[in-house]
Design a protein around this motif. Structure first.
Motif, PDB file in Angstrom:
ATOM      1  N   UNK A 155       3.106  16.939   9.370  1.00 25.85           N
ATOM      2  CA  UNK A 155       2.055  16.958  10.161  1.00 25.85           C
ATOM      3  C   UNK A 155       1.838  15.214  10.104  1.00 25.85           C
ATOM      4  N   UNK A 156       2.122  14.593   9.124  1.00 26.18           N
ATOM      5  CA  UNK A 156       1.161  13.165   8.996  1.00 26.18           C
ATOM      6  C   UNK A 156       1.599  11.945   9.597  1.00 26.18           C
ATOM      7  N   UNK A 157       3.167  12.953  10.473  1.00 28.16           N
ATOM      8  CA  UNK A 157       3.865  11.642  11.374  1.00 28.16           C
ATOM      9  C   UNK A 157       3.740  12.796  12.830  1.00 28.16           C
ATOM     10  N   UNK A 158       3.571  11.926  14.523  1.00 27.91           N
ATOM     11  CA  UNK A 158       4.403  12.443  15.238  1.00 27.91           C
ATOM     12  C   UNK A 158       5.493  11.711  15.544  1.00 27.91           C
ATOM     13  N   UNK A 159       6.287  12.767  14.999  1.00 31.52           N
ATOM     14  CA  UNK A 159       8.166  12.266  15.128  1.00 31.52           C
ATOM     15  C   UNK A 159       8.318  11.890  16.585  1.00 31.52           C
ATOM     16  N   UNK A 160       8.239  12.747  17.526  1.00 29.78           N
ATOM     17  CA  UNK A 160       8.480  12.423  18.739  1.00 29.78           C
ATOM     18  C   UNK A 160       8.213  10.647  19.625  1.00 29.78           C
ATOM     19  N   UNK A 161       7.326   9.800  18.611  1.00 28.26           N
ATOM     20  CA  UNK A 161       6.684   9.225  19.088  1.00 28.26           C
ATOM     21  C   UNK A 161       7.947   8.280  18.498  1.00 28.26           C
ATOM     22  N   UNK A 162       8.967   8.702  18.086  1.00 24.63           N
ATOM     23  CA  UNK A 162      10.947   7.767  17.817  1.00 24.63           C
ATOM     24  C   UNK A 162      11.185   7.743  19.015  1.00 24.63           C
ATOM     25  N   UNK A 163      11.071   8.089  19.493  1.00 22.19           N
ATOM     26  CA  UNK A 163      11.935   8.350  21.669  1.00 22.19           C
ATOM     27  C   UNK A 163      12.693   7.237  21.545  1.00 22.19           C
TER      28      UNK A 163
ATOM     29  N   UNK B  63       0.998  -1.254  -0.202  1.00 18.20           N
ATOM     30  CA  UNK B  63       0.162  -0.488  -0.419  1.00 18.20           C
ATOM     31  C   UNK B  63       0.759   1.272   0.576  1.00 18.20           C
ATOM     32  N   UNK B  64       2.018   1.379   0.789  1.00 16.75           N
ATOM     33  CA  UNK B  64       3.261   2.641   0.023  1.00 16.75           C
ATOM     34  C   UNK B  64       3.506   2.482  -0.393  1.00 16.75           C
ATOM     35  N   UNK B  65       3.836   1.678  -0.785  1.00 14.30           N
ATOM     36  CA  UNK B  65       4.761   1.681  -2.561  1.00 14.30           C
ATOM     37  C   UNK B  65       3.456   2.238  -3.567  1.00 14.30           C
ATOM     38  N   UNK B  66       2.174   2.360  -3.654  1.00 14.22           N
ATOM     39  CA  UNK B  66       1.060   2.798  -4.415  1.00 14.22           C
ATOM     40  C   UNK B  66       1.387   3.936  -4.110  1.00 14.22           C
ATOM     41  N   UNK B  67       1.733   4.935  -5.401  1.00 18.17           N
ATOM     42  CA  UNK B  67       1.337   6.793  -5.144  1.00 18.17           C
ATOM     43  C   UNK B  67       0.266   6.995  -4.941  1.00 18.17           C
ATOM     44  N   UNK B  68      -0.945   6.381  -5.984  1.00 14.61           N
ATOM     45  CA  UNK B  68      -2.153   6.721  -5.784  1.00 14.61           C
ATOM     46  C   UNK B  68      -2.876   6.334  -4.644  1.00 14.61           C
ATOM     47  N   UNK B  69      -2.374   4.918  -4.105  1.00 19.47           N
ATOM     48  CA  UNK B  69      -2.730   4.902  -2.708  1.00 19.47           C
ATOM     49  C   UNK B  69      -3.434   5.593  -1.727  1.00 19.47           C
ATOM     50  N   UNK B  70      -0.880   5.887  -1.139  1.00 19.11           N
ATOM     51  CA  UNK B  70      -0.853   7.006  -0.375  1.00 19.11           C
ATOM     52  C   UNK B  70      -2.066   8.075   0.426  1.00 19.11           C
ATOM     53  N   UNK B  71      -2.422   9.068  -0.170  1.00 18.33           N
ATOM     54  CA  UNK B  71      -3.319  10.258  -0.065  1.00 18.33           C
ATOM     55  C   UNK B  71      -4.595   9.281   0.445  1.00 18.33           C
ATOM     56  N   UNK B  72      -4.606   8.498   0.462  1.00 15.88           N
ATOM     57  CA  UNK B  72      -6.011   7.887   1.405  1.00 15.88           C
ATOM     58  C   UNK B  72      -6.233   6.859   2.241  1.00 15.88           C
ATOM     59  N   UNK B  73      -4.502   6.739   2.720  1.00 17.94           N
ATOM     60  CA  UNK B  73      -4.519   6.143   4.099  1.00 17.94           C
ATOM     61  C   UNK B  73      -4.351   6.766   5.548  1.00 17.94           C
ATOM     62  N   UNK B  74      -4.365   6.285   6.364  1.00 12.09           N
ATOM     63  CA  UNK B  74      -4.354   7.465   7.876  1.00 12.09           C
ATOM     64  C   UNK B  74      -2.867   7.352   8.517  1.00 12.09           C
ATOM     65  N   UNK B  75      -2.057   7.964   7.606  1.00  9.50           N
ATOM     66  CA  UNK B  75      -1.197   7.786   8.347  1.00  9.50           C
ATOM     67  C   UNK B  75      -0.483   8.256   8.867  1.00  9.50           C
ATOM     68  N   UNK B  76      -1.218   9.430   9.681  1.00 13.52           N
ATOM     69  CA  UNK B  76      -0.920   9.611  11.547  1.00 13.52           C
ATOM     70  C   UNK B  76      -0.938   8.405  12.023  1.00 13.52           C
ATOM     71  N   UNK B  77      -2.088   7.831  11.715  1.00 10.70           N
ATOM     72  CA  UNK B  77      -2.787   6.481  12.517  1.00 10.70           C
ATOM     73  C   UNK B  77      -2.024   5.191  12.085  1.00 10.70           C
TER      74      UNK B  77
END
Length: 163
Positions: free
Chosen positions: A89-97, A41-55
């Motif tokens: 804003x898609x990813x809360x990068x601080x979760x990588x702590x 799914x992450x490899x399909x450019x047309x699918x990525x905009x429809x994914x809830x990336x933050x979740x």
């Protein structure tokens, strides 16, 4: 497999209608199946905009923190793909702590073992790439300082300042 072929055949009796299918997972485990689906799914450019990336990001960071071995490497691979295709804003990068703490621990151990030349462990390399790409991403977004402050503990910042 990744393909299902089916054929509808009617007996022309017109007494019943509809079809029911039961699909059962193959021999792959839940982790491997989920990894393959999400990677595709992450490899399909047309699918990525429809994914809830933050979740997905939040869930995947948790998976990378809990797993070990090859499963952790695969989870980090997916995190890298998410960072590369995400928008601001898609990813809360601080979760990588927690992963940052693991990485810095590995770095510190590497510094102590300088007498023994060798290659980096696959996990160390994967984390190095993840944090390199992430740092470049936050630099592009203009929030590098906030990102670095969020990943480090106050104690670590004091030690670095003292050095």
């Amino acid at each position: 497999g990744d393909t299902l072929y089916y054929r509808f055949t009617s007996d022309m009796s017109n007494t019943e209608w509809g079809y029911k299918f039961t699909v059962t997972a193959g021999h792959l485990g839940r982790f491997q199946t989920g990894f393959e689906i999400l990677k595709q799914m992450l490899s399909e450019e047309r699918v990525v905009p429809h994914l809830p990336l933050a979740k997905i990001w939040e869930w995947q960071v948790g998976v990378a923190c809990r797993q070990t071995g090859h499963q952790r490497l695969k989870a980090i691979h997916l995190l890298l793909k998410i960072v590369q295709c995400s928008q601001q804003g898609d990813c809360d990068l601080t979760l990588l702590k927690p992963l940052w703490q693991l990485f810095t621990h590995m770095e510190n151990n590497l510094c102590h073992d300088m007498a023994k030349p060798g290659i980096l462990l696959p996990l160390h390399r994967a984390l190095a790439e993840l944090f390199f790409v992430t740092e470049n991403r936050v630099t592009e977004l203009g929030s590098l300082q906030e990102y670095l402050l969020a990943l480090n503990t106050e104690d670590h910042l004091h030690r670095c300042t003292a050095q």
